[in-house]
Design a protein around this motif. Structure first.
Motif, PDB file in Angstrom:
ATOM      1  N   UNK A  56       0.879  -1.169   0.000  1.00 37.87           N
ATOM      2  CA  UNK A  56       0.000   0.000   0.000  1.00 37.87           C
ATOM      3  C   UNK A  56       0.914   1.215   0.000  1.00 37.87           C
ATOM      4  N   UNK A  57       0.882   1.992  -1.062  1.00 38.88           N
ATOM      5  CA  UNK A  57       1.856   3.067  -1.245  1.00 38.88           C
ATOM      6  C   UNK A  57       1.176   4.390  -1.562  1.00 38.88           C
ATOM      7  N   UNK A  58       1.883   5.446  -1.248  1.00 37.37           N
ATOM      8  CA  UNK A  58       1.498   6.792  -1.659  1.00 37.37           C
ATOM      9  C   UNK A  58       2.446   7.183  -2.787  1.00 37.37           C
ATOM     10  N   UNK A  59       1.890   7.502  -3.955  1.00 38.51           N
ATOM     11  CA  UNK A  59       2.731   7.737  -5.126  1.00 38.51           C
ATOM     12  C   UNK A  59       2.439   9.096  -5.758  1.00 38.51           C
ATOM     13  N   UNK A  60       3.470   9.642  -6.341  1.00 38.11           N
ATOM     14  CA  UNK A  60       3.327  10.834  -7.185  1.00 38.11           C
ATOM     15  C   UNK A  60       3.649  10.437  -8.610  1.00 38.11           C
ATOM     16  N   UNK A  61       2.836  10.848  -9.546  1.00 35.92           N
ATOM     17  CA  UNK A  61       3.012  10.459 -10.943  1.00 35.92           C
ATOM     18  C   UNK A  61       2.831  11.668 -11.847  1.00 35.92           C
ATOM     19  N   UNK A  62       3.366  11.573 -13.055  1.00 34.69           N
ATOM     20  CA  UNK A  62       2.994  12.549 -14.062  1.00 34.69           C
ATOM     21  C   UNK A  62       2.456  11.822 -15.275  1.00 34.69           C
ATOM     22  N   UNK A  63       1.533  12.463 -15.938  1.00 32.99           N
ATOM     23  CA  UNK A  63       0.826  11.862 -17.058  1.00 32.99           C
ATOM     24  C   UNK A  63       1.706  11.825 -18.299  1.00 32.99           C
ATOM     25  N   UNK A  64       1.906  10.608 -18.821  1.00 34.66           N
ATOM     26  CA  UNK A  64       2.695  10.453 -20.030  1.00 34.66           C
ATOM     27  C   UNK A  64       1.817  10.242 -21.247  1.00 34.66           C
ATOM     28  N   UNK A  65       2.429  10.086 -22.401  1.00 31.56           N
ATOM     29  CA  UNK A  65       1.660   9.903 -23.628  1.00 31.56           C
ATOM     30  C   UNK A  65       0.938   8.566 -23.666  1.00 31.56           C
ATOM     31  N   UNK A  75       5.878   4.173   1.327  1.00 32.81           N
ATOM     32  CA  UNK A  75       5.099   3.058   1.862  1.00 32.81           C
ATOM     33  C   UNK A  75       4.098   3.555   2.903  1.00 32.81           C
ATOM     34  N   UNK A  76       2.832   3.154   2.724  1.00 31.68           N
ATOM     35  CA  UNK A  76       1.800   3.433   3.718  1.00 31.68           C
ATOM     36  C   UNK A  76       1.700   2.250   4.673  1.00 31.68           C
ATOM     37  N   UNK A  77       1.510   1.059   4.113  1.00 38.09           N
ATOM     38  CA  UNK A  77       1.491  -0.174   4.913  1.00 38.09           C
ATOM     39  C   UNK A  77       2.106  -1.297   4.071  1.00 38.09           C
ATOM     40  N   UNK A  78       3.120  -1.982   4.584  1.00 36.99           N
ATOM     41  CA  UNK A  78       3.774  -3.066   3.840  1.00 36.99           C
ATOM     42  C   UNK A  78       3.095  -4.413   4.102  1.00 36.99           C
ATOM     43  N   UNK A  79       1.916  -4.621   3.548  1.00 37.03           N
ATOM     44  CA  UNK A  79       1.186  -5.863   3.794  1.00 37.03           C
ATOM     45  C   UNK A  79       1.970  -7.095   3.354  1.00 37.03           C
ATOM     46  N   UNK A  80       2.834  -6.921   2.371  1.00 39.04           N
ATOM     47  CA  UNK A  80       3.555  -8.065   1.829  1.00 39.04           C
ATOM     48  C   UNK A  80       4.459  -8.763   2.824  1.00 39.04           C
ATOM     49  N   UNK A  81       4.945  -8.063   3.843  1.00 38.22           N
ATOM     50  CA  UNK A  81       5.891  -8.657   4.790  1.00 38.22           C
ATOM     51  C   UNK A  81       5.314  -9.891   5.469  1.00 38.22           C
ATOM     52  N   UNK A  82       4.061  -9.826   5.916  1.00 35.10           N
ATOM     53  CA  UNK A  82       3.440 -10.968   6.570  1.00 35.10           C
ATOM     54  C   UNK A  82       2.842 -11.949   5.564  1.00 35.10           C
TER      55      UNK A  82
END
Length: 242
Positions: A56-65, A75-82
């Motif tokens: 679960x992540x917080x991301x910044x993106x820019x719009x591409x073509x 990282x907001x919450x690393x659910x994958x660890x468990x």
């Protein structure tokens, strides 16, 4: 260049070129997003390890073509660890991610309820309070319900009559003796009750269910899901063997 920020769950990654990845996310506000993480496969990448499935992540993106580009990830919450430490949880979570991508399907079409449902399911899996197969079946049933494909359980899917005794995936769920089409099955009443408990969030009843009813429930849920999606969920085969 149009910048935007969102939070999401990483559903899938694909290699691109020598050091990049295409990352598929289900986000809170934007919906399904496919974006490029440039250089994330390099060992010195600033955020490559955060863009892994189940995160679960917080991301910044820019719009591409063609594809958007991820410029920041926290990282907001690393659910994958468990989840990855336990095979039953891992296979259940993998099926959830694949289902989420196929149920939402259309890119950048907001799907807040599907996002919240997936977050809740991953959190429940990580906590380990319920059998992974039950958590998966609950997620699948609720995801289908949010998409408009909730199975009829307490009444006939065709005529609305009470006390249906059969179940037909191609008819929409439970069916009575009069409406029962060819290919219907006759699940135990406890199995149908378990499906209702999972759909309604009655975990006390679900946890108290017997193994044979759980197995029958999983088979019905998987068949119902595959019928309503254009493409099957391949990872369900791993769950069935687990």
């Amino acid at each position: 260049m149009s910048l935007y920020r969102d939070e999401g769950v990483v559903l899938r990654t694909q290699k691109l070129g020598e050091a990049d990845r295409i990352v598929t996310l289900l986000t809170r506000r934007t919906g399904l997003v496919r974006a490029v993480g440039k250089g994330v496969r390099r060992t010195k990448s600033r955020f490559g390890a955060r863009l892994e499935p189940f995160s679960h992540v917080d991301v910044q993106l820019y719009t591409g073509r063609t594809l958007d580009v991820i410029t920041q990830a926290e990282t907001v919450r690393p659910y994958g660890e468990r989840i990855v430490a336990d095979y039953a949880r891992y296979t259940a979570a993998t099926a959830m991610l694949e289902t989420a991508e196929k149920v939402v399907a259309v890119e950048k079409d907001p799907a807040l309820r599907q996002f919240l449902l997936l977050i809740g399911a991953l959190r429940t899996l990580g906590e380990g309070g319920h059998e992974p197969r039950l958590v998966l079946d609950a997620y699948l049933l609720r995801s289908l319900a949010v998409a408009g494909y909730a199975p009829a359980l307490g009444e006939c899917a065709r005529c609305g009559g009470a006390d249906p005794r059969g179940f037909a995936v191609h008819a929409g769920g439970a069916v009575c003796g009069v409406c029962r089409p060819h290919g219907s099955v006759h699940p135990a009443p406890e199995t149908v009750a378990l499906m209702g408990a999972l759909l309604g969030g009655d975990w006390a009843a679900a946890d108290a269910s017997q193994e044979r009813h759980r197995s029958e429930c999983s088979g019905l849920v998987a068949a119902y899901l595959q019928w309503h999606l254009e493409n099957g969920i391949r990872s369900l085969r791993l769950v069935e063997r687990s």
